[in-house]
Design a protein around this motif. Sequence first.
Motif, short mmCIF file in Angstrom:
data_model
loop_
_atom_site.label_atom_id
_atom_site.label_comp_id
_atom_site.label_asym_id
_atom_site.label_seq_id
_atom_site.Cartn_x
_atom_site.Cartn_y
_atom_site.Cartn_z
N GLU A 16 1.97 -8.09 -17.39
CA GLU A 16 2.68 -8.48 -16.16
C GLU A 16 4.18 -8.25 -16.33
O GLU A 16 4.86 -7.76 -15.42
N SER A 17 4.70 -8.58 -17.51
CA SER A 17 6.12 -8.35 -17.80
C SER A 17 6.45 -6.86 -17.81
O SER A 17 7.50 -6.44 -17.32
N LEU A 18 5.54 -6.06 -18.35
CA LEU A 18 5.73 -4.61 -18.35
C LEU A 18 5.81 -4.08 -16.93
O LEU A 18 6.70 -3.28 -16.60
N GLY A 19 4.88 -4.52 -16.07
CA GLY A 19 4.90 -4.08 -14.67
C GLY A 19 6.20 -4.45 -13.98
O GLY A 19 6.76 -3.67 -13.21
N ALA A 20 6.71 -5.64 -14.28
CA ALA A 20 7.97 -6.10 -13.67
C ALA A 20 9.14 -5.20 -14.10
O ALA A 20 10.00 -4.86 -13.28
N GLN A 21 9.15 -4.80 -15.36
CA GLN A 21 10.23 -3.93 -15.84
C GLN A 21 10.15 -2.54 -15.20
O GLN A 21 11.18 -1.96 -14.83
N LEU A 22 8.95 -2.02 -15.06
CA LEU A 22 8.79 -0.70 -14.45
C LEU A 22 9.01 -0.73 -12.95
O LEU A 22 9.15 0.32 -12.31
N ASN A 23 9.04 -1.93 -12.37
CA ASN A 23 9.36 -2.10 -10.95
C ASN A 23 10.80 -2.59 -10.75
O ASN A 23 11.15 -3.17 -9.72
N THR A 24 11.64 -2.31 -11.73
CA THR A 24 13.05 -2.70 -11.66
C THR A 24 13.73 -1.99 -10.49
O THR A 24 13.45 -0.82 -10.20
N THR A 25 14.65 -2.71 -9.83
CA THR A 25 15.40 -2.12 -8.72
C THR A 25 16.90 -2.09 -9.04
O THR A 25 17.39 -2.87 -9.83
N GLN A 26 17.59 -1.16 -8.39
CA GLN A 26 19.05 -1.07 -8.46
C GLN A 26 19.54 -0.94 -7.03
O GLN A 26 19.25 0.03 -6.35
N GLU A 27 20.25 -1.95 -6.55
CA GLU A 27 20.75 -1.98 -5.18
C GLU A 27 19.61 -1.78 -4.18
O GLU A 27 19.73 -1.02 -3.21
N GLY A 28 18.48 -2.46 -4.44
CA GLY A 28 17.36 -2.42 -3.52
C GLY A 28 16.47 -1.19 -3.64
O GLY A 28 15.51 -1.04 -2.86
N ASP A 54 11.47 3.44 -2.24
CA ASP A 54 11.26 2.28 -1.36
C ASP A 54 9.95 1.56 -1.63
O ASP A 54 9.60 0.62 -0.92
N THR A 55 9.21 2.01 -2.65
CA THR A 55 7.90 1.42 -2.97
C THR A 55 7.83 1.07 -4.45
O THR A 55 8.26 1.87 -5.29
N PRO A 56 7.30 -0.12 -4.80
CA PRO A 56 7.13 -0.44 -6.22
C PRO A 56 6.29 0.65 -6.90
O PRO A 56 5.18 0.94 -6.44
N PRO A 57 6.78 1.27 -7.95
CA PRO A 57 6.05 2.37 -8.57
C PRO A 57 4.79 1.96 -9.32
O PRO A 57 3.89 2.78 -9.53
N VAL A 58 4.69 0.68 -9.70
CA VAL A 58 3.54 0.23 -10.49
C VAL A 58 2.77 -0.85 -9.73
O VAL A 58 3.35 -1.83 -9.24
N VAL A 59 1.45 -0.66 -9.64
CA VAL A 59 0.58 -1.64 -9.00
C VAL A 59 0.55 -2.92 -9.82
O VAL A 59 0.55 -2.88 -11.05
N SER A 60 0.54 -4.05 -9.15
CA SER A 60 0.45 -5.34 -9.85
C SER A 60 -0.73 -6.14 -9.30
O SER A 60 -0.87 -6.31 -8.09
N PRO A 61 -1.62 -6.62 -10.20
CA PRO A 61 -1.63 -6.41 -11.65
C PRO A 61 -2.01 -4.99 -12.00
O PRO A 61 -2.69 -4.30 -11.24
N ILE A 62 -1.58 -4.54 -13.18
CA ILE A 62 -1.85 -3.16 -13.60
C ILE A 62 -3.34 -2.97 -13.84
O ILE A 62 -3.94 -3.70 -14.63
N PRO A 63 -3.96 -2.01 -13.17
CA PRO A 63 -5.40 -1.79 -13.35
C PRO A 63 -5.71 -1.11 -14.68
O PRO A 63 -4.82 -0.51 -15.31
N GLY A 64 -6.96 -1.17 -15.10
CA GLY A 64 -7.39 -0.51 -16.33
C GLY A 64 -7.53 0.99 -16.13
O GLY A 64 -7.57 1.50 -15.00
N SER A 65 -7.57 1.73 -17.23
CA SER A 65 -7.77 3.17 -17.17
C SER A 65 -9.17 3.48 -16.64
O SER A 65 -10.11 2.69 -16.79
N ALA A 66 -9.30 4.64 -16.02
CA ALA A 66 -10.61 5.06 -15.53
C ALA A 66 -11.61 5.15 -16.68
O ALA A 66 -12.77 4.75 -16.56
N ILE A 67 -11.12 5.67 -17.82
CA ILE A 67 -11.92 5.73 -19.04
C ILE A 67 -11.16 4.92 -20.10
O ILE A 67 -10.03 5.27 -20.43
N PRO A 68 -11.74 3.84 -20.61
CA PRO A 68 -11.04 2.99 -21.58
C PRO A 68 -10.48 3.79 -22.75
O PRO A 68 -11.17 4.61 -23.36
N GLY A 69 -9.19 3.61 -23.02
CA GLY A 69 -8.55 4.30 -24.14
C GLY A 69 -8.02 5.67 -23.79
O GLY A 69 -7.37 6.31 -24.63
#
Length: 228
Positions: free
Chosen positions: A120-132, A142-157
């Motif tokens: 969750e902390s990782l997602g928040a950092q990758l969704n960092t904004t600068q002046e909105g 204009d859109t958060p680049p990372v889905v929250s919560p971060i989904p799993g990979s299609a194929i684990p690993g």
Amino acid sequence: MVVSRVSTAGMHSTTIADALRVQSRLANTQNQVSSGLKSSDFEGLHGSVETFVQMEGKMKKTNAFIQTNTLVLSRLQTTEVALDQVIDIADDFKNLLIIRNNAASGSNVEFAISARALMESLGAQLNTTQEGRYIFGGTKTDTPPVVSPIPGSAIPGVPDDGYYQGNDQDLSARVQENYEVPYGVRANDPAFQKLIAAMNLGLSADASGSSELLTQATTMISEALEEV
């Protein structure tokens, strides 16, 4: 006699006009010396007007480039701070994997809770904004680049960018007259893909109790750290 008087009057008028012109020039010179200005109007500048207009245009362009460079520098500094946090999060997750994979202490660690909090902390950092504006989503700011919560990979690993909502176009800035540079980092960078895949693999390994998968996740997150 009349002719002589007319001639004398004409010479007198000419003399007065010449004196007035000299007086005007002296006054203009005094104004230039006292004010530091060559002229108080465009007429007095003669052929210099075009030069001044060109200089004004260049100054406006230069100021625009300075403003752009200042904005880009601010965004890059914000990006650097966020990346430092991402590295810390990855380090913490790696340590968590090592502890979980320790036969003596693994069963005493609330791995899943801690792991999801770090994700969750990782997602928040990758969704960092600068002046909105989101700075890790390419030109889609204009859109958060990372889905929250971060989904799993299609194929684990196996790293993928299924979590990513930005685009594949880098930000760019014209920093000089004929010089444009791309800048910034996107959240779908392969290093982030590998980091997120390693985290999800760690969660799967914890659920299954597989020491082999925990080791694989630890190796993958170490590689991601180097790439970040």
